[in-house]
Scaffold this active site. Sequence first.
Site, PDB file in Angstrom:
ATOM      1  N   CYS A 194       0.693  -1.239   0.208  1.00  0.00           N
ATOM      2  CA  CYS A 194       0.069  -0.004  -0.095  1.00  0.00           C
ATOM      3  C   CYS A 194       0.872   1.405  -0.052  1.00  0.00           C
ATOM      4  CB  CYS A 194      -0.963   0.087   1.134  1.00  0.00           C
ATOM      5  SG  CYS A 194      -0.020   0.077   2.777  1.00  0.00           S
ATOM      6  N   TRP A 201       6.759  -3.104   9.394  1.00  0.00           N
ATOM      7  CA  TRP A 201       7.151  -4.269   9.814  1.00  0.00           C
ATOM      8  C   TRP A 201       7.968  -5.267   8.935  1.00  0.00           C
ATOM      9  CZ3 TRP A 201       6.828  -5.125  15.052  1.00  0.00           C
ATOM     10  CH2 TRP A 201       5.890  -4.413  15.967  1.00  0.00           C
ATOM     11  N   CYS A 211       2.961  -3.008   6.298  1.00  0.00           N
ATOM     12  CA  CYS A 211       2.466  -2.181   7.192  1.00  0.00           C
ATOM     13  C   CYS A 211       1.668  -2.932   8.482  1.00  0.00           C
ATOM     14  CB  CYS A 211       1.360  -1.286   6.675  1.00  0.00           C
ATOM     15  SG  CYS A 211       0.076  -1.864   5.913  1.00  0.00           S
ATOM     16  N   HIS A 224      -1.572  -5.236   6.468  1.00  0.00           N
ATOM     17  CA  HIS A 224      -0.881  -6.020   5.613  1.00  0.00           C
ATOM     18  C   HIS A 224       0.029  -7.201   6.189  1.00  0.00           C
ATOM     19  CE1 HIS A 224      -2.190  -2.824   2.397  1.00  0.00           C
ATOM     20  NE2 HIS A 224      -3.024  -3.872   2.495  1.00  0.00           N
ATOM     21  N   TYR A 254       3.849 -13.521  15.635  1.00  0.00           N
ATOM     22  CA  TYR A 254       2.416 -13.589  15.335  1.00  0.00           C
ATOM     23  C   TYR A 254       1.932 -14.699  15.946  1.00  0.00           C
ATOM     24  CZ  TYR A 254       3.074  -9.605  12.182  1.00  0.00           C
ATOM     25  OH  TYR A 254       3.262  -8.345  11.643  1.00  0.00           O
ATOM     26  N   CYS A 328       7.143  11.792  38.005  1.00  0.00           N
ATOM     27  CA  CYS A 328       6.039  12.865  38.018  1.00  0.00           C
ATOM     28  C   CYS A 328       5.403  12.621  39.186  1.00  0.00           C
ATOM     29  CB  CYS A 328       4.891  12.517  36.884  1.00  0.00           C
ATOM     30  SG  CYS A 328       4.539  11.011  36.765  1.00  0.00           S
ATOM     31  N   HIS A 769       0.658   8.718  34.429  1.00  0.00           N
ATOM     32  CA  HIS A 769       1.313  10.079  34.681  1.00  0.00           C
ATOM     33  C   HIS A 769       0.504  10.941  35.816  1.00  0.00           C
ATOM     34  CE1 HIS A 769       3.655  13.824  33.897  1.00  0.00           C
ATOM     35  NE2 HIS A 769       2.589  14.505  33.424  1.00  0.00           N
TER      36      HIS A 769
END
Length: 809
Positions: A194, A201, A211, A224, A254, A328, A769
């Site tokens: 695409c 990846w 992607c 994809h 995967y 924080c 945070h």
Amino acid sequence: MEELRQHFGRIRVPQGGDKVYKDECMFSFDTPESETGLYVCLKTFLGWGKEYVSPYSQRTGNCVFLHLRRIKKELPPEKEMEPEKKIARLAIGVEGGFNPDANKKRYEYEEHNSVVILPAFTTIPLPNPELPEIVQQSVAGVLKAESALHLAEVEAAAGAWDGEVRQVSKHSANLVQLDNGVKVPPRGWKCEQCDKTDNLWLNLTDGKILCGRRQLDGSGGNNHAVEYYEKTKYPLAVKLGTITQDGNADVYSYDEDDMVLDPNLVKHLAHFGINVKVMEKTEKTMLELEIDYNQRAWEWSRLTESGTKLVPKFGPGFTGMRNLGNSCYINSVMQVLFTVPSFVERFYDRRQTILENYQGSNPSEDFSVQMCKVAAGLLSGRYSESPNTIDKTKDVDDLQPGISPLMFRTLVGKGHPEFSTKKQQDAMEFLEHVLKMTACNSVGTTDPGNCFKFEVEDKFVCSASGKVRFVTRPDQYLPFPVPMEEAINKEEVAAYQARKAEAQAAQKALPEEQVRAKIPFDVCLSKLASPEEVMTQSSAAGKEVPMHKITRLRTFPDYLIIQLVKFGIGQDWVPMKYDISIDMPESLDLSVLKGFGLQPGEELLPETSEPPKEPQINIEIVQQLAEMGFPWEACRKAVHFTGNTGSESAMNWVMEHMGDADFADPLVLEDKKSSGNDNFTPNEEGLGMLMSMGFTRDQATLALKETSNNLERAADWIFSHQHELDSLLAAQSGAAAVPPQKPTYTDGPPKYELSAFISHMGTSIFVGHYVCHIKKDGEWIIYNDNKVSKSVDPPLDLGYIYLYKRVTN
């Protein structure tokens, strides 16, 4: 040079074990970038600002210093030779939880160093080849040495939060890689299906670049890469742009459906011609993307008021703290603490006396000194000077650089398994920790934390006899229950959750604002005031019977800390935060919680000379906890130490102690009749640590004995028993009992007004945070790390910790 020679005996070359403090003054936040620079003693290697170097020299006789002065100059765009990196580091901190250097200005630094001889401040600019050899070597050693603060930060970062612990992939060792001739260039990648140029990846089996997944909000890729796995079953892929020169990167399996570690990643990348030594990180890791997404899904915009135009505040009391990576919680707690008059008086108003009387060898290790330093940094206004005009082209970090709490964090975290790391921490636990250290360092003077302390009255009503028993205990904050079942908008929340689940299933964005459960404050107060049924021993019935436990307050402190118990266990047994809105009032009347002790018509349960029986361990509760995945012995401890009062209290004990080193060790029931003459050898390191806090050797030994030499538990034990230490020691030795020292309480009418609150954003206490809002001169101020601004819409309903002060009129 003759003036210099007379001081040769007080000049040293730093050795391996020496700590060199060349980043920041010991008493202030002056640095080499400050207008007057930093003076590093060439004997002790302690750093001093201009204000404090002369008194230090007079006190010690050390007169030769390396003066460090660094001038920061902005680089014009044409001088930026390297391409801008998108991501520089991972941390939940400035600007939305991680602080990228992308789009930030670049700077170069001019170094103006010199040797300075006091008291006349005789200056010898560097470099100077005519300097005596000992001076040359000392200066070179200081400049070359890693600073003590940097080493402390590196040590803390060893345990830094990385989202989750990743496991080594089962495919790493024997991954099949095809010899198909594919070579991957170092940049210029795009999806082969695409043409997307981000979120890409690389499949580690055949070198295919595709992607990633599409996110719920429409961002991400077009699926994809995962679709390719469904066809080929090639298991591992690495995210391009996250590869660093040390061979780290995001690797996804995967097959295992998780982010994983690939110890052979460098070899697997080399198969496709990728040399990690020349790679540059240009993409956000999956963890950073998760943080980004959570910012949109959490209460981020409400709590930080990021959708509104905030006007920065300058001057005394309006100085922020730079985020050091998940620090924080320190900023929020200390900002709130230094609005309390007793802390201001002790550590700010009296700071000069404390600093002048300091006689130790390393001020970075003295709690009172470092509290004075933080107080002056936050309250003096010295590090928050108002510019004549606000240049809107300047970064907020230039306008409000804030102070760095690194030296303070290193000290208060020393020896603590959590606060010594760079992981995110619970602000309530840190507040308790600071209050304990303050009390410990208040021997011989008034503890400023007394203003928070109050006496709790637990009244037990025996169901068998109707008689009552009273137990009192000190406390310093009031936990408010959050009854989720009492939400007044359950249907709206359920409908929203259904729409959210439907959108997730369809991989579509959910544009509407989040609907969170609303629970009235009065319902929480009513829950706290309601009787609780417990099983406990009755001296009237001679056995365990159900009793009603009613909790009230005998005294009301000048400043009341309220913690909303917003954390619990999710259906997957993972700690989580309840996403709720509670209408916390700005004016509060707690008369309903006033305890009055024994009332007319009530009869006390008879006293018994027999020692109370150890509580029976309810196996059903143990089984419930064990089924959640907690160790069996830890579950037995939880039930035992909570007096067999139920699964909820046992679970709370588990959550508080699951980080203990002996969490899963077997429960040992101590023999209460044992004398103090048995054979016990205290841990010397533990003794030193506890004695450095102001306790005697006998008191420290007792604490270590009671906790089987566990230093962390010993510190908790000695703090919680500090008012009865003398009586416990007397009992141990067989001497006459000493009446326990009663805690000092402030008391008055139970009417309060809200003065500050701390908010947490994130899905659990381990991530997220913190920001705080403080009311000053009638207006709310938001403190978000180094950024301090006038609040436009303070989110009173989304806080976690609230500070109320007594209404005097």
